[in-house]
Motif scaffolding. Sequence first.
Motif, PDB file in Angstrom:
ATOM      1  N   THR A  57     -20.595  87.733  37.246  1.00 27.32           N
ATOM      2  CA  THR A  57     -19.246  87.669  37.825  1.00 27.32           C
ATOM      3  C   THR A  57     -19.244  88.288  39.229  1.00 27.32           C
ATOM      4  O   THR A  57     -20.029  89.195  39.517  1.00 27.32           O
ATOM      5  CB  THR A  57     -18.196  88.444  36.983  1.00 27.32           C
ATOM      6  OG1 THR A  57     -18.458  89.846  37.088  1.00 27.32           O
ATOM      7  CG2 THR A  57     -18.174  88.044  35.532  1.00 27.32           C
ATOM      8  N   GLU A  91     -18.452  83.548  36.859  1.00 29.42           N
ATOM      9  CA  GLU A  91     -16.993  83.657  37.017  1.00 29.42           C
ATOM     10  C   GLU A  91     -16.785  84.314  38.377  1.00 29.42           C
ATOM     11  O   GLU A  91     -17.219  85.446  38.597  1.00 29.42           O
ATOM     12  CB  GLU A  91     -16.418  84.541  35.903  1.00 29.42           C
ATOM     13  CG  GLU A  91     -14.914  84.811  36.055  1.00 29.42           C
ATOM     14  CD  GLU A  91     -14.453  85.912  35.096  1.00 29.42           C
ATOM     15  OE1 GLU A  91     -14.253  85.627  33.902  1.00 29.42           O
ATOM     16  OE2 GLU A  91     -14.312  87.072  35.557  1.00 29.42           O
ATOM     17  N   SER A  93     -13.962  85.394  40.984  1.00 26.66           N
ATOM     18  CA  SER A  93     -12.507  85.596  41.134  1.00 26.66           C
ATOM     19  C   SER A  93     -12.154  86.155  42.497  1.00 26.66           C
ATOM     20  O   SER A  93     -12.934  86.895  43.108  1.00 26.66           O
ATOM     21  CB  SER A  93     -11.987  86.630  40.120  1.00 26.66           C
ATOM     22  OG  SER A  93     -12.378  86.346  38.814  1.00 26.66           O
ATOM     23  N   ARG A 116     -11.689  81.315  39.938  1.00 24.42           N
ATOM     24  CA  ARG A 116     -10.598  82.025  39.249  1.00 24.42           C
ATOM     25  C   ARG A 116      -9.743  82.728  40.299  1.00 24.42           C
ATOM     26  O   ARG A 116     -10.272  83.477  41.130  1.00 24.42           O
ATOM     27  CB  ARG A 116     -11.198  83.043  38.268  1.00 24.42           C
ATOM     28  CG  ARG A 116     -10.170  83.788  37.463  1.00 24.42           C
ATOM     29  CD  ARG A 116     -10.832  84.691  36.411  1.00 24.42           C
ATOM     30  NE  ARG A 116      -9.803  85.293  35.588  1.00 24.42           N
ATOM     31  CZ  ARG A 116      -9.130  86.385  35.934  1.00 24.42           C
ATOM     32  NH1 ARG A 116      -9.403  87.020  37.059  1.00 24.42           N
ATOM     33  NH2 ARG A 116      -8.192  86.855  35.144  1.00 24.42           N
ATOM     34  N   ASN A 155      -8.304  77.969  36.573  1.00 20.21           N
ATOM     35  CA  ASN A 155      -8.262  79.282  35.921  1.00 20.21           C
ATOM     36  C   ASN A 155      -7.446  80.242  36.786  1.00 20.21           C
ATOM     37  O   ASN A 155      -7.978  80.909  37.668  1.00 20.21           O
ATOM     38  CB  ASN A 155      -9.699  79.783  35.721  1.00 20.21           C
ATOM     39  CG  ASN A 155      -9.761  81.067  34.919  1.00 20.21           C
ATOM     40  OD1 ASN A 155      -8.721  81.635  34.567  1.00 20.21           O
ATOM     41  ND2 ASN A 155     -10.961  81.531  34.635  1.00 20.21           N
ATOM     42  N   CYS A 248     -10.849  87.549  31.157  1.00 21.32           N
ATOM     43  CA  CYS A 248     -11.538  87.859  32.418  1.00 21.32           C
ATOM     44  C   CYS A 248     -12.849  88.614  32.126  1.00 21.32           C
ATOM     45  O   CYS A 248     -12.825  89.784  31.760  1.00 21.32           O
ATOM     46  CB  CYS A 248     -10.632  88.698  33.315  1.00 21.32           C
ATOM     47  SG  CYS A 248     -11.450  89.200  34.829  1.00 21.32           S
ATOM     48  N   SER A 249     -13.963  87.921  32.285  1.00 19.40           N
ATOM     49  CA  SER A 249     -15.262  88.539  31.964  1.00 19.40           C
ATOM     50  C   SER A 249     -15.547  89.731  32.864  1.00 19.40           C
ATOM     51  O   SER A 249     -16.193  90.699  32.443  1.00 19.40           O
ATOM     52  CB  SER A 249     -16.407  87.546  32.149  1.00 19.40           C
ATOM     53  OG  SER A 249     -16.168  86.392  31.431  1.00 19.40           O
TER      54      SER A 249
END
Length: 379
Positions: A57, A91, A93, A116, A155, A248-249
């Motif tokens: 992430t 992921e 974000s 995300r 997302n 949310c990882s």
Amino acid sequence: MAMFFSYLYVHVPFCIRKCKYCSFYSLPYDRDLEKLYIKAILKEIEIMREIPHLLKTIYIGGGTPSCLDIHNLEKLLLNLRKNFKTTHNIEFSIEINPKTVDMQKLDLMRDFGINRLSIGVQSFNDKELLFLGRIHNSEDAINTVKLSLNKGFKNISIDLIYGIPCQTLRSWEETLNKAVNMDIRHISLYELSIEHNTKLAKEFSSKKFSLLSEDDVTYMYEFANDFLKDKGFKKYEISNFAQKGFQCSHNISYWLRKPYLGIGPSSHSFIDNKRFHNPSDLFSYAETLLNGNFAWIYDYSVDKVEGLKENIFLGLRMKEGIILKKACLLNFLKNFEKEKLLTLSGNKVRLTDKGMILSNEIFARVLLHIENCPVCKQE
Ligand code: SF4
């Protein structure tokens, strides 16, 4: 343990204007400061890429990352992509605020693999947004969510605040209703708190407003719990609700105490069982890096007892709960089980919904027990 990390946090320290309730480190947006920041963080990326890693992430937070000038945002994203190795299904974000993004910025974010968006909506009620000192109104927030959806972001998470003095249960319900009707996947709920050295704290001490009662605030949280559950948003952490597959990882990695690296002024890192932080001050952060040094300031090593405490106040935030092997501590927790604040099943400990509301009190009592119990410390 060898140094290795899979989670990267990037702090952007600028905001267009300080919100009245906010105590995070952020500076008013300024082009020259932005230049200095970009120069320094690119240097930090160059230094940190040498630490073994494979990123699951990346989370760009702030501040308001979306207020960066588009060319500087591009430089930052390009350098993150170029210098860090990532898994194929990373992921990625970024936090964005209404009124600070446009089509071009969203295109850029998507093209660099950001998948995300965490949007700082806070409320869909204009009076409440004004009270909070946000730079946008509810229409801006709705437009930002719509634009993001149009740009193909699937997302999307939004942040909402409850317990605002001018908020009513009705306006809270309206905000929640608008949120769940917008094709978003994740909602974070935060209770408004009056932090030191904020405009809100000043207004409060000069009696410009009074707080809602504790019962009303608790009721708002409970109401949101039921409402969101009904709409398919499952609570997976005290403040976080998601549709299936959209937890949310990145944030989970904090609660599970996975090693992570933070870059940017005031960011924190947890590597090799040690906690570090970068200087909050942009100038000393930049000076250190531009002289070719790590910006890290060592905080402390997390020994067994510290690890146990962290496991309590981080891990127990998760609905999933934690596994505890300490017989003495499990025995102590039976008191809370009797009060229906948590459940114990073998070694597994989980907070109940009631326990989540009273989590701070529970954590304080458990930490005090650990601190004073020679058996817990030794086991
Ligand atoms: S936008 Fe976010 S970080 Fe910036 S002042 Fe407001 S709450 Fe704080």
